[in-house]
Motif scaffolding. Structure first.
Motif, PDB file in Angstrom:
ATOM      1  N   GLN A  27       0.878  -1.040  -0.027  1.00 55.90           N
ATOM      2  CA  GLN A  27      -0.110   0.157   0.065  1.00 55.90           C
ATOM      3  C   GLN A  27       0.802   1.230  -0.084  1.00 55.90           C
ATOM      4  OE1 GLN A  27      -2.628  -0.546   3.368  1.00 55.90           O
ATOM      5  NE2 GLN A  27      -3.614  -2.182   2.589  1.00 55.90           N
ATOM      6  N   THR A  28       2.150   1.167   0.172  1.00 58.19           N
ATOM      7  CA  THR A  28       2.968   2.335   0.099  1.00 58.19           C
ATOM      8  C   THR A  28       2.650   3.014  -1.103  1.00 58.19           C
ATOM      9  OG1 THR A  28       4.559   1.290   1.772  1.00 58.19           O
ATOM     10  CG2 THR A  28       5.374   3.044   0.417  1.00 58.19           C
ATOM     11  N   LYS A  29       2.697   4.220  -1.311  1.00 57.00           N
ATOM     12  CA  LYS A  29       2.426   5.080  -2.463  1.00 57.00           C
ATOM     13  C   LYS A  29       3.468   6.450  -2.198  1.00 57.00           C
ATOM     14  CE  LYS A  29      -1.022   2.921  -3.838  1.00 57.00           C
ATOM     15  NZ  LYS A  29      -1.302   2.192  -5.227  1.00 57.00           N
ATOM     16  N   THR A  30       4.182   6.616  -3.494  1.00 57.11           N
ATOM     17  CA  THR A  30       4.862   7.680  -3.783  1.00 57.11           C
ATOM     18  C   THR A  30       4.175   8.814  -4.511  1.00 57.11           C
ATOM     19  OG1 THR A  30       6.846   6.460  -3.573  1.00 57.11           O
ATOM     20  CG2 THR A  30       7.130   8.777  -4.421  1.00 57.11           C
ATOM     21  N   VAL A  31       4.065  10.210  -4.054  1.00 54.24           N
ATOM     22  CA  VAL A  31       3.425  11.216  -4.562  1.00 54.24           C
ATOM     23  C   VAL A  31       4.428  11.814  -5.766  1.00 54.24           C
ATOM     24  CG1 VAL A  31       2.058  13.408  -4.577  1.00 54.24           C
ATOM     25  CG2 VAL A  31       1.685  11.299  -3.169  1.00 54.24           C
ATOM     26  N   VAL A  32       4.161  11.934  -7.086  1.00 56.51           N
ATOM     27  CA  VAL A  32       5.142  12.469  -7.882  1.00 56.51           C
ATOM     28  C   VAL A  32       4.366  13.838  -8.365  1.00 56.51           C
ATOM     29  CG1 VAL A  32       6.618  12.353 -10.111  1.00 56.51           C
ATOM     30  CG2 VAL A  32       6.265  10.287  -8.491  1.00 56.51           C
ATOM     31  N   PRO A  33       5.072  14.944  -8.029  1.00 57.97           N
ATOM     32  CA  PRO A  33       4.318  16.349  -8.410  1.00 57.97           C
ATOM     33  C   PRO A  33       4.587  16.459  -9.850  1.00 57.97           C
ATOM     34  CG  PRO A  33       6.341  16.777  -7.303  1.00 57.97           C
ATOM     35  CD  PRO A  33       6.058  15.107  -7.118  1.00 57.97           C
ATOM     36  N   LEU A  34       3.432  16.826 -10.622  1.00 58.35           N
ATOM     37  CA  LEU A  34       3.657  17.213 -12.091  1.00 58.35           C
ATOM     38  C   LEU A  34       4.460  18.593 -12.144  1.00 58.35           C
ATOM     39  CD1 LEU A  34       1.224  15.106 -12.375  1.00 58.35           C
ATOM     40  CD2 LEU A  34       0.317  16.694 -14.088  1.00 58.35           C
ATOM     41  N   GLY A  35       4.330  19.341 -11.127  1.00 60.21           N
ATOM     42  CA  GLY A  35       5.027  20.902 -11.126  1.00 60.21           C
ATOM     43  C   GLY A  35       6.546  20.606 -11.852  1.00 60.21           C
ATOM     44  N   GLY A  36       7.304  19.761 -11.328  1.00 65.19           N
ATOM     45  CA  GLY A  36       8.776  19.458 -11.792  1.00 65.19           C
ATOM     46  C   GLY A  36       8.972  18.364 -12.629  1.00 65.19           C
ATOM     47  N   ASN A  37       7.972  17.534 -12.934  1.00 62.77           N
ATOM     48  CA  ASN A  37       8.163  16.277 -13.760  1.00 62.77           C
ATOM     49  C   ASN A  37       7.389  16.103 -14.846  1.00 62.77           C
ATOM     50  OD1 ASN A  37      10.098  14.880 -11.494  1.00 62.77           O
ATOM     51  ND2 ASN A  37       8.446  15.668 -10.261  1.00 62.77           N
ATOM     52  N   ALA A  38       6.662  17.098 -15.482  1.00 60.60           N
ATOM     53  CA  ALA A  38       5.787  16.895 -16.487  1.00 60.60           C
ATOM     54  C   ALA A  38       5.755  17.955 -17.689  1.00 60.60           C
ATOM     55  CB  ALA A  38       4.160  17.223 -15.879  1.00 60.60           C
ATOM     56  N   PHE A  39       5.568  17.565 -18.721  1.00 58.59           N
ATOM     57  CA  PHE A  39       5.641  18.682 -19.958  1.00 58.59           C
ATOM     58  C   PHE A  39       4.553  18.276 -20.664  1.00 58.59           C
ATOM     59  CE2 PHE A  39       9.612  17.474 -18.152  1.00 58.59           C
ATOM     60  CZ  PHE A  39      10.556  18.611 -18.236  1.00 58.59           C
ATOM     61  N   ILE A  40       4.138  19.333 -21.479  1.00 57.95           N
ATOM     62  CA  ILE A  40       3.191  19.197 -22.649  1.00 57.95           C
ATOM     63  C   ILE A  40       3.934  18.957 -23.880  1.00 57.95           C
ATOM     64  CG2 ILE A  40       1.326  20.277 -24.113  1.00 57.95           C
ATOM     65  CD1 ILE A  40       0.770  19.837 -20.970  1.00 57.95           C
ATOM     66  N   THR A  41       3.822  17.628 -24.371  1.00 57.12           N
ATOM     67  CA  THR A  41       4.683  16.801 -25.283  1.00 57.12           C
ATOM     68  C   THR A  41       4.046  16.911 -26.611  1.00 57.12           C
ATOM     69  OG1 THR A  41       3.994  14.547 -24.604  1.00 57.12           O
ATOM     70  CG2 THR A  41       5.890  15.424 -23.638  1.00 57.12           C
ATOM     71  N   ARG A  42       2.730  17.090 -26.567  1.00 55.80           N
ATOM     72  CA  ARG A  42       1.924  17.112 -27.828  1.00 55.80           C
ATOM     73  C   ARG A  42       0.907  18.288 -27.621  1.00 55.80           C
ATOM     74  NH1 ARG A  42      -1.064  12.101 -29.934  1.00 55.80           N
ATOM     75  NH2 ARG A  42       1.136  11.265 -29.779  1.00 55.80           N
ATOM     76  N   THR A  43       0.859  19.480 -28.367  1.00 59.58           N
ATOM     77  CA  THR A  43       0.110  20.531 -28.116  1.00 59.58           C
ATOM     78  C   THR A  43      -1.015  20.698 -29.020  1.00 59.58           C
ATOM     79  OG1 THR A  43       2.209  21.401 -27.170  1.00 59.58           O
ATOM     80  CG2 THR A  43       0.161  22.990 -27.382  1.00 59.58           C
ATOM     81  N   ALA A  44      -2.092  21.295 -28.360  1.00 60.00           N
ATOM     82  CA  ALA A  44      -3.196  21.635 -29.344  1.00 60.00           C
ATOM     83  C   ALA A  44      -2.917  22.987 -30.174  1.00 60.00           C
ATOM     84  CB  ALA A  44      -4.519  21.712 -28.585  1.00 60.00           C
ATOM     85  N   PRO A  45      -3.414  23.045 -31.304  1.00 64.76           N
ATOM     86  CA  PRO A  45      -3.251  24.263 -31.917  1.00 64.76           C
ATOM     87  C   PRO A  45      -3.529  25.452 -31.196  1.00 64.76           C
ATOM     88  CG  PRO A  45      -4.488  22.571 -33.328  1.00 64.76           C
ATOM     89  CD  PRO A  45      -4.652  22.188 -31.850  1.00 64.76           C
ATOM     90  N   ALA A  46      -4.245  25.573 -30.189  1.00 68.46           N
ATOM     91  CA  ALA A  46      -4.397  26.566 -29.415  1.00 68.46           C
ATOM     92  C   ALA A  46      -3.360  26.711 -28.173  1.00 68.46           C
ATOM     93  CB  ALA A  46      -5.911  26.766 -28.659  1.00 68.46           C
ATOM     94  N   GLY A  47      -2.850  25.772 -28.072  1.00 68.40           N
ATOM     95  CA  GLY A  47      -1.621  25.855 -26.872  1.00 68.40           C
ATOM     96  C   GLY A  47      -1.995  26.351 -25.590  1.00 68.40           C
ATOM     97  N   GLU A  48      -3.319  26.040 -25.261  1.00 70.72           N
ATOM     98  CA  GLU A  48      -3.713  26.564 -24.080  1.00 70.72           C
ATOM     99  C   GLU A  48      -3.478  25.908 -22.759  1.00 70.72           C
ATOM    100  OE1 GLU A  48      -7.291  24.005 -25.377  1.00 70.72           O
ATOM    101  OE2 GLU A  48      -5.564  25.304 -26.081  1.00 70.72           O
ATOM    102  N   GLU A  49      -2.987  24.433 -22.999  1.00 70.34           N
ATOM    103  CA  GLU A  49      -2.455  23.833 -21.587  1.00 70.34           C
ATOM    104  C   GLU A  49      -1.242  24.256 -21.226  1.00 70.34           C
ATOM    105  OE1 GLU A  49      -3.031  22.364 -24.742  1.00 70.34           O
ATOM    106  OE2 GLU A  49      -5.462  21.914 -24.436  1.00 70.34           O
ATOM    107  N   LEU A  50      -1.203  24.107 -19.984  1.00 67.58           N
ATOM    108  CA  LEU A  50      -0.332  24.496 -19.202  1.00 67.58           C
ATOM    109  C   LEU A  50       0.156  23.790 -17.857  1.00 67.58           C
ATOM    110  CD1 LEU A  50       1.715  27.150 -18.128  1.00 67.58           C
ATOM    111  CD2 LEU A  50      -0.275  28.106 -17.075  1.00 67.58           C
ATOM    112  N   VAL A  51       1.547  23.578 -17.885  1.00 65.48           N
ATOM    113  CA  VAL A  51       2.389  22.786 -16.469  1.00 65.48           C
ATOM    114  C   VAL A  51       2.778  23.996 -15.827  1.00 65.48           C
ATOM    115  CG1 VAL A  51       3.648  21.204 -15.663  1.00 65.48           C
ATOM    116  CG2 VAL A  51       2.497  20.820 -17.561  1.00 65.48           C
ATOM    117  N   ASP A  52       2.585  24.315 -14.736  1.00 58.48           N
ATOM    118  CA  ASP A  52       3.385  25.193 -13.788  1.00 58.48           C
ATOM    119  C   ASP A  52       3.893  24.472 -12.726  1.00 58.48           C
ATOM    120  OD1 ASP A  52       1.130  25.482 -11.965  1.00 58.48           O
ATOM    121  OD2 ASP A  52       0.350  27.285 -12.711  1.00 58.48           O
ATOM    122  N   ASP A  53       4.244  25.327 -11.661  1.00 59.11           N
ATOM    123  CA  ASP A  53       4.640  24.435 -10.399  1.00 59.11           C
ATOM    124  C   ASP A  53       3.826  23.772  -9.673  1.00 59.11           C
ATOM    125  OD1 ASP A  53       7.517  25.533 -10.919  1.00 59.11           O
ATOM    126  OD2 ASP A  53       7.439  26.900  -9.433  1.00 59.11           O
TER     127      ASP A  53
END
Length: 428
Positions: A27-53
């Motif tokens: 049951q041990t879980k590790t929480v991996v925050p998206l803030g420092g570990n995620a990227f938009i690797t395929r972007t929609a034409p509008a480009g509105e998706e955002l990864v911040d801290d």
């Protein structure tokens, strides 16, 4: 000596404790925050998706893919859940993919953790988890702050960016350096850089000739602009000043990560081509150092008239010195693109003394920046092959050389065809 019955009773007494221990481990879980570990690797034409801290926000496009990276030390099972909440919706469905395995996570209002299922990881190293919105009854698929990660593949621990104060640097990725031990009284340093096709990504600096006071190399600044850059830091006791610059060279002060003088030439350099660099450190006799840089266009073998472009000469107050701390490096300076694989070959390094003696540099010490040494990112490496060294970073690859390793390349046995006295340089 205990009887068989006694041993059996003791085993039965310990069984619940063993089961409890195994259950706790599972049951041990590790929480991996998206803030420092995620990227938009395929972007929609509008480009509105955002990864911040704080994670992934404004997620409305089905075409966009957010990729989360972390490092596992053993293969096995991964149990994944999304952590976050809905934003203006009551129900959303998100596709979660790992190594071609696809599962659906359902986000419902009132919850903060949303199971995505179990995945198999085939090898130790970096794992890429792709998130893609499938459907939502609102405008957004949700705000995702983290992944909750468990399973046997995590039993030896995970490596990921876990320092929120430095998520900007983690997303830029680690930098690597080649340090050269040049002889005393080295006035000129010559080297060459070749960037392989497919590794010249936006936001990369391939630095060829660095020294204690500054650096020179080539950059990819945007889809339409590339530069040859030469910068010199301000000294602790004075301001660096421009003495002269070449045609079409822009010179200005810079700030941010320190202060100093920056000069650059907009030049559409190409991957697969070899470019040459010369820097000079010349004591002016009055307690200061004059730093100059030249950029060499691609040169066919055997030619002696290969063209050079003068970049600039900067006066560094407060120290009178020849070349010190000579090195090369590779870095990403665009945090949104810190997941792309970058690489360059660094070769034919020569130090030239103040008396004109040429010495070839065939060994280099590999070092890394704080992002790597603090184990926020591990995707930085280097080495030597044939007559050149190489540096590679930011591709979330899983094999790397240890910092402090000394690389040795083969000798070229032939001095570069360059006449230092004939290098172009405007008069003061």
């Amino acid at each position: 000596m205990r009887s068989t019955a006694t041993r059996l009773l003791l085993s039965l007494a310990l069984l619940p404790l063993a089961l409890l221990s195994g259950a706790s481990l599972a049951q041990t879980k590790t929480v991996v925050p998206l803030g420092g570990n995620a990227f938009i690797t395929r972007t929609a034409p509008a480009g509105e998706e955002l990864v911040d801290d704080t994670g992934l926000h404004n997620w409305s496009s089905k075409q966009a893919v957010a990729s989360v990276y972390f490092y596992v030390k053993r293969p096995g099972q991964l149990d994944l859940s999304l952590v976050g909440g809905l934003n203006g919706a009551t129900r959303s469905t998100v596709e979660v993919s790992v190594e071609g395995q696809r599962r659906l996570a359902v986000l419902a209002s009132g919850a903060t953790t949303f199971p995505a299922g179990r995945f198999e990881v085939s090898r130790p190293g970096y794992v890429k988890v792709d998130l893609r919105g499938v459907r939502s009854d609102g405008d957004y698929f949700g705000d995702i702050s983290a992944l909750e990660v468990g399973g046997s593949a995590t039993s030896a621990g995970l490596v990921f960016a876990n320092d929120p104060a430095n998520f900007y640097w983690s997303r830029r990725g680690p930098s690597g350096h080649l340090g050269f031990s040049v002889p005393d009284n080295t006035e000129y340093f010559y080297s060459e850089v070749t960037v392989p096709r497919g590794h010249d990504h936006i936001g990369t600096y391939f630095m060829a000739n660095g020294f204690n006071g500054g650096y020179s190399g080539i950059q990819v600044n945007s889809a339409s602009e590339r530069r040859v850059l030469f910068s010199v830091w301000d000294s602790p006791t004075g301001k660096t000043t421009l003495l002269k610059k070449g045609p079409d060279v822009v010179a200005q002060d810079f700030g941010g990560e320190g202060t100093g003088g920056q000069s650059f030439l907009r030049y559409d350099w190409k991957p697969g081509q070899t470019y040459r660099f010369i820097t000079r450190a010349h004591p002016d006799g009055n307690g200061s150092t004059l730093y100059s840089a030249w950029f060499g266009l691609p040169c066919a073998n055997g030619r002696r008239d290969c063209p050079w472009k003068f970049i600039a000469t900067w006066k560094y107050d407060g120290a009178s010195t020849y070349q010190k701390g000579v090195y090369s490096f590779i870095e990403c300076f665009n945090p949104a693109l810190g997941y792309l694989d970058r690489k360059a070959w660094y070769g034919n390094q020569w130090a030239v003394s103040n008396t004109g003696a040429w010495t070839e540099m065939t060994s280099a010490r590999f070092t890394v920046d704080a992002t790597a040494s603090n184990r926020q990112r591990l995707d930085i490496t280097g080495g030597a092959a044939a007559p050149a060294f190489y540096l590679r970073n930011t591709g979330f690859f899983s094999r790397a050389e240890a910092a402090g390793t000394v690389f040795t390349r083969k000798r070229s046995h032939a001095r570069p065809n360059v006449n230092l006295a004939a290098l172009p340089e405007p008069a003061l």
